[in-house]
Design a protein around this motif. Structure first.
Motif, short mmCIF file in Angstrom:
data_model
loop_
_atom_site.label_atom_id
_atom_site.label_comp_id
_atom_site.label_asym_id
_atom_site.label_seq_id
_atom_site.Cartn_x
_atom_site.Cartn_y
_atom_site.Cartn_z
N ARG A 1 47.85 43.21 43.58
CA ARG A 1 47.37 41.94 43.01
C ARG A 1 48.47 41.32 42.14
NH1 ARG A 1 41.96 41.91 44.19
NH2 ARG A 1 40.99 43.97 44.36
N ASP A 2 48.48 39.98 42.14
CA ASP A 2 49.52 39.26 41.39
C ASP A 2 49.51 39.64 39.90
OD1 ASP A 2 50.13 38.08 43.73
OD2 ASP A 2 49.30 36.09 43.24
N PHE B 1 38.38 42.42 30.38
CA PHE B 1 39.74 42.09 29.94
C PHE B 1 40.79 42.97 30.62
CE2 PHE B 1 43.53 42.43 27.35
CZ PHE B 1 43.92 41.09 27.36
N PHE B 2 40.67 44.30 30.45
CA PHE B 2 41.75 45.18 30.92
C PHE B 2 41.77 45.34 32.44
CE2 PHE B 2 41.49 46.53 26.45
CZ PHE B 2 42.82 46.36 26.11
N GLY B 3 40.58 45.28 33.08
CA GLY B 3 40.53 45.43 34.53
C GLY B 3 40.76 44.11 35.24
N LEU C 1 43.72 41.35 33.04
CA LEU C 1 45.07 41.91 32.99
C LEU C 1 45.56 42.40 34.35
CD1 LEU C 1 47.01 42.19 30.62
CD2 LEU C 1 46.22 44.54 30.32
N GLU C 2 44.68 43.01 35.15
CA GLU C 2 45.13 43.63 36.41
C GLU C 2 44.57 42.98 37.65
OE1 GLU C 2 44.50 47.91 36.15
OE2 GLU C 2 46.65 47.96 35.67
N GLY C 3 43.67 42.01 37.49
CA GLY C 3 43.15 41.29 38.65
C GLY C 3 42.11 42.03 39.46
N PRO D 1 43.45 45.64 53.14
CA PRO D 1 43.24 44.81 51.95
C PRO D 1 42.92 45.69 50.74
CG PRO D 1 41.34 44.69 53.42
CD PRO D 1 42.40 45.44 54.16
N ILE D 2 43.19 45.16 49.57
CA ILE D 2 42.95 45.93 48.34
C ILE D 2 41.44 46.04 48.08
CG2 ILE D 2 43.48 46.06 45.87
CD1 ILE D 2 45.76 44.03 46.42
N PRO D 3 40.91 47.25 47.94
CA PRO D 3 39.48 47.38 47.61
C PRO D 3 39.19 46.72 46.26
CG PRO D 3 40.41 49.50 48.27
CD PRO D 3 41.56 48.56 48.10
N PRO D 4 37.96 46.22 46.07
CA PRO D 4 37.64 45.45 44.86
C PRO D 4 37.93 46.20 43.54
CG PRO D 4 35.80 45.39 46.41
CD PRO D 4 36.82 46.29 47.01
N ASP D 5 37.79 47.53 43.56
CA ASP D 5 37.96 48.26 42.29
C ASP D 5 39.42 48.67 42.04
OD1 ASP D 5 37.99 50.17 44.35
OD2 ASP D 5 37.21 51.74 43.04
#
Ligand SMILES: [Zn+2]
Length: 647
Positions: free
Chosen positions: A596-597, A303-305, A308-310, A30-34
Motif C-alpha cells: 500500500r502507498d 490511526f496506526f493501521g 498510517l499503513e493504509g 491483491p493485498i488482503p484487507p488486513d
C-alpha cells in the motif's frame, strides 16, 4: 521455488527483471484487507500463523492433561481470545495505572515511578533501560539506556514540513484526543491534553539520533558511570530511578544516545510536572490500547493501521492473539512448532547449503582484486568463526517464572513484559550467552548478529516455497541461497565490517583497504539513492546501504556456490528457462510484493531495506552473469554502465 505462472513473459527481462519474474504474481495476489503489504514472505507467515493457531487451540482446551508449556501458551491464547471478558472490563485495567501517574507529586517521584513502571511497560515510557552486549568487549553484558518515547514511527515524522506530514500530525493529534476521551477524560480536557503530547514528543524527536546516525556503532556506544550520567542529565533523578528499577544501579552503562538524555533532563527540569504527567498518561494508554476493549482497539487501528499503513480492516482476533503468544512465549510455542513442522532432515539440508555458501564466500575473498592479503586473512578468520544457527535454539528458554492466568489478558501481557525485562537486566555483568536467538522459530525471516558474529535462520523460513531441497538446484540457490548469502554478507557490510571475528567493535582493516571498501559502498549508495519509492520520495541510500550491499554480495556468493556445487549437472531447460535464467527468475520471485502507498511512505523513512523491485533489479543490473544469462544488450536498463561491486 519458481512459479512459471507468476511470470510475465511479455516483459523483456533485460529492461525489468522484477516485472518479468513477478508480473502475473502482482496481478494475481491483491493485498488482503488486513495487510499493508503482501509478498511470498507474508503469505508464508500467514500460513505459519494458521499452523500456530491449531497448536494454540489444542493447548487452550480445558479438561485434558496439559504440560506446563501447553498450559502457558494455551491459557495466554485463551485469555486473549476471551473477547467478552475483555469487553466487560472496558478501560478498567488502565485506571489503576493512570491513577498512579495522577498521584505523582514531584519530579523525583516521577523518576522513581518510571523505574517501577518499566517492567510492565518495557516498550518504553520516554526511554528504555535494558542490557546489551558491550560493543568493545563482546564477552560482556552491560546496562544500556536508549532513546524512545515517540508515538509516531520515527523522529522525522515530527520534523518534516511537507503537506502530507502536516496532515499526518493533525490526524495524530485527533487520535491522541480520542484516546484520552476513551480513557475517561471529558471532551474539553482530552482536547487540551492531546496538544501537550506532540509538543513533548517533538522535543524528544529533535534530540533523538537519526536512523542513519545509529547505523554507525560509534554513535551508539558511550559507556559511562552513574556519576557521569547524572552530570549529563541532571534534571532527572537517576538515583531514584535505578533504586526502583528492580536491579542495583550499574557501575558502568552504555548511554546509547547522550544528546537525547541531555535534552530529556533539561526538559524535565523546565516543564511543569503536569506536562509530564499528561505525556506519561498518553504513553500508558497508547502502550496498552491494543489489549483493551474494542473501542480502544478500533481507535488504535484507525490511526496506526488505517491512516498510517493504509490497511482496510483489523486482522481477525485469532491472528492478533497468535502473534501475541509468539511475542510473549515464542520459544514455548516454537518448540511445539518445530516438533511438528521442522524435520531433522530440513535442518541438515539447510546446514549443507549454508556450508556451501560459506565456502563460496571464502573463495570470493581470496580472489578479490582490491583487498590486501593482510585484510583477506582477517576476513577469512571472521568467516570461519561465524556461527550458523539453523531452525531453533540449542537450549530453549525457560518460562517457569512467568505466571499465566486464565481470564487475565492484560495481566498476562504485563507479566510477560516484566519477565522479559527482568531476563534482560539479569544479564548485566554476566558472560554473554552466545546461543540466544532474537527471532522465534516460527518467524519467516532471518538475521545476522554482528556482535555474536552469527547467522540465524528460523525454522519457518526454511520451508516451501522459499526453501525446498527436492526442487531444482538453480531456483533453490537463487532463492534461499541468496538469503543465506545476504545474511553472511552482513558480516562484511559497512556496519558489519566494523566488528571482528569475536564480535568486538575493532578495526581489523588496513587503512587502504578500508578506504577502498568505503568507495565501493558509496557506489551502491549512490545507485539506490537514485530510485524512487513513491511520489517524489527517493530511497535513502545511506539508510539502506548495509542491506543493499548484503543483497549484492549475497547474490554473487550464492551464484558462485551454485555453480561450484552443480558443475557436473547437465544444463536442462525447464519451463523454457536455462538453469542460469531460473536462478535469476527465482531470485526475482523471492521479492514479489504488493504494498500500500501509505506503507511505502512509512518504509522510506524507517526501513533499512530498499523496495523489493530494487532489491531485484538493483542487484542484477550490477551482475554480468545476469546479462549473459538473458543475452542483454549493453544499452538495456538491466546493464549498469558504472557497475558497483563490493564483494
Ligand atoms: Zn539484511
Amino acid at each position: 521455488m519458481l512459479d512459471p505462472n507468476a511470470m510475465d513473459r511479455s516483459v523483456d527481462p533485460c529492461s525489468d527483471l522484477y516485472a518479468y519474474a513477478c508480473g502475473n504474481w502482482l496481478r494475481q495476489n491483491p493485498i488482503p484487507p488486513d495487510q499493508s503489504r503482501w509478498s511470498a514472505y507474508s503469505k508464508l507467515q500467514d500460513e505459519t500463523l494458521l499452523r500456530l493457531r491449531q497448536i494454540l487451540e489444542q493447548a487452550s482446551k480445558g479438561g485434558v492433561e496439559r504440560s506446563t508449556a501447553q498450559q502457558k501458551i494455551g491459557d495466554y491464547y485463551g485469555s486473549c481470545m476471551d473477547e467478552s471478558s475483555i469487553e466487560k472490563l472496558g478501560a478498567a485495567p488502565l485506571e489503576a495505572r493512570l491513577a498512579e501517574v495522577r498521584a505523582l507529586a514531584s519530579k523525583p517521584a516521577l523518576a522513581a515511578w518510571l523505574g517501577r513502571a518499566l517492567p510492565r511497560d518495557p516498550g518504553g515510557l520516554a526511554f528504555t533501560y535494558s542490557s546489551a552486549q558491550d560493543y568493545r568487549h563482546a564477552a560482556d553484558q552491560i546496562a544500556q539506556l536508549d532513546q524512545n518515547g515517540l508515538g509516531l514511527p520515527d523522529r522525522d515524522f515530527y520534523t518534516k514540513k511537507d503537506a502530507r506530514s502536516l496532515k499526518l500530525r493533525a490526524d495524530y493529534l485527533a487520535h491522541v484526543a480520542a484516546m484520552f476521551a476513551l480513557a475517561g477524560e471529558p471532551a474539553e480536557r482530552a482536547q487540551s491534553d492531546a496538544k501537550t503530547v506532540p509538543r513533548v514528543e517533538t522535543a524528544l524527536a529533535e534530540a533523538s539520533q537519526t536512523r542513519v546516525e545509529r547505523r554507525n556503532p560509534d554513535n551508539v556506544y558511550h559507556p559511562m558511570t552513574l556519576a557521569a550520567l547524572t552530570k549529563l542529565s541532571p534534571g532527572f533523578a537517576w538515583e531514584e530511578f535505578f533504586r526502583e528499577s528492580g536491579s542495583p544501579a550499574p557501575a558502568r552503562m552504555n548511554v546509547a544516545a547522550p544528546r537525547f538524555f541531555k535534552a530529556l533532563g533539561r526538559w524535565i527540569e523546565r516543564e511543569d510536572l503536569a506536562v509530564w504527567k499528561t505525556y506519561l498518561s498518553w504513553q500508558l494508554i497508547n502502550g496498552k490500547a491494543a489489549l483493551l476493549s474494542a473501542a480502544f482497539v478500533n481507535q488504535d487501528f484507525a490511526f496506526f493501521g488505517k491512516t498510517l499503513e493504509g490497511r482496510e480492516a483489523l486482522a481477525p482476533r485469532w491472528k492478533r492473539c497468535t502473534e501475541r503468544v509468539d511475542a510473549a512465549l515464542g520459544e514455548a510455542l516454537g518448540r511445539v512448532y518445530v516438533e511438528k513442522y521442522f524435520p531433522p532432515v530440513a535442518k541438515e539440508q539447510a546446514q549443507r547449503m549454508v556450508s556451501a555458501i560459506q565456502a563460496s564466500m571464502d573463495r570470493e575473498i581470496g580472489a578479490l582484486p582490491w583487498m590486501s592479503d593482510a585484510t583477506k586473512q582477517k576476513a577469512k578468520e571472521k568467516l570461519q568463526a561465524m556461527a550458523n544457527k539453523i531452525g531453533y535454539p540449542e537450549r530453549w528458554r525457560d518460562y517457569a517464572s512467568l505466571e499465566v492466568r486464565r481470564g487475565d489478558a492484560l495481566g498476562n501481557a504485563e507479566r510477560a513484559d516484566a519477565f522479559e525485562y527482568r531476563r534482560q537486566l539479569a544479564k548485566i555483568g554476566q558472560p554473554v550467552d552466545r546461543g540466544e536467538w532474537q527471532m522465534t522459530p516460527s518467524t519467516v525471516n532471518a538475521y545476522y548478529d554482528p556482535q555474536l558474529n552469527g547467522m540465524n535462520f528460523p525454522a519457518a523460513v526454511l520451508q516451501p516455497p522459499l526453501f525446498d531441497v527436492r526442487s531444482d538446484a538453480a531456483s533453490n540457490y537463487g532463492n534461499t541461497g541468496a538469503t543465506i548469502g545476504h545474511e553472511l554478507t552482513h558480516g562484511f557490510d559497512d556496519e558489519g565490517r566494523r566488528f571482528d571475528a569475536q564480535g568486538n567493535l575493532r578495526d581489523w582493516w588496513t587503512a587502504r583497504d578500508g578506504k577502498q571498501f568505503d568507495q565501493r559502498v558509496a557506489c551502491v549508495s549512490t545507485q539506490y539513492s537514485g530510485y524512487t519509492v513513491i511520489d517524489d520520495i527517493k530511497v535513502n541510500g545511506k539508510l539502506t546501504a548495509g542491506e543493499d550491499v548484503a543483497d549484492l554480495g549475497g547474490l554473487i556468493i550464492a551464484y558462485a556456490a551454485w555453480k561450484a556445487a552443480n558443475q557436473d549437472q547437465p544444463a536442462r531447460v525447464l519451463d523454457g528457462l536455462s538453469p542460469e535464467q531460473r536462478f535469476f527468475v527465482a531470485y526475482g520471485q523471492s521479492w514479489c510484493t504488493n504494498e500500500r502507498d501509505e506503507r511505502k511512505r512509512v518504509r522510506a523513512t524507517v526501513d533499512p531495506h530498499s523496495p523489493e523491485k530494487y532489491r531485484a533489479n538493483g542487484v542484477v543490473s550490477n551482475l554480468p552473469e545476469f546479462q549473459q544469462a538473458f543475452h542483454c544488450k549493453a544499452d538495456t536498463p538491466m546493464v549498469r554502465k558504472n557497475r558497483c561491486q563490493v564483494w
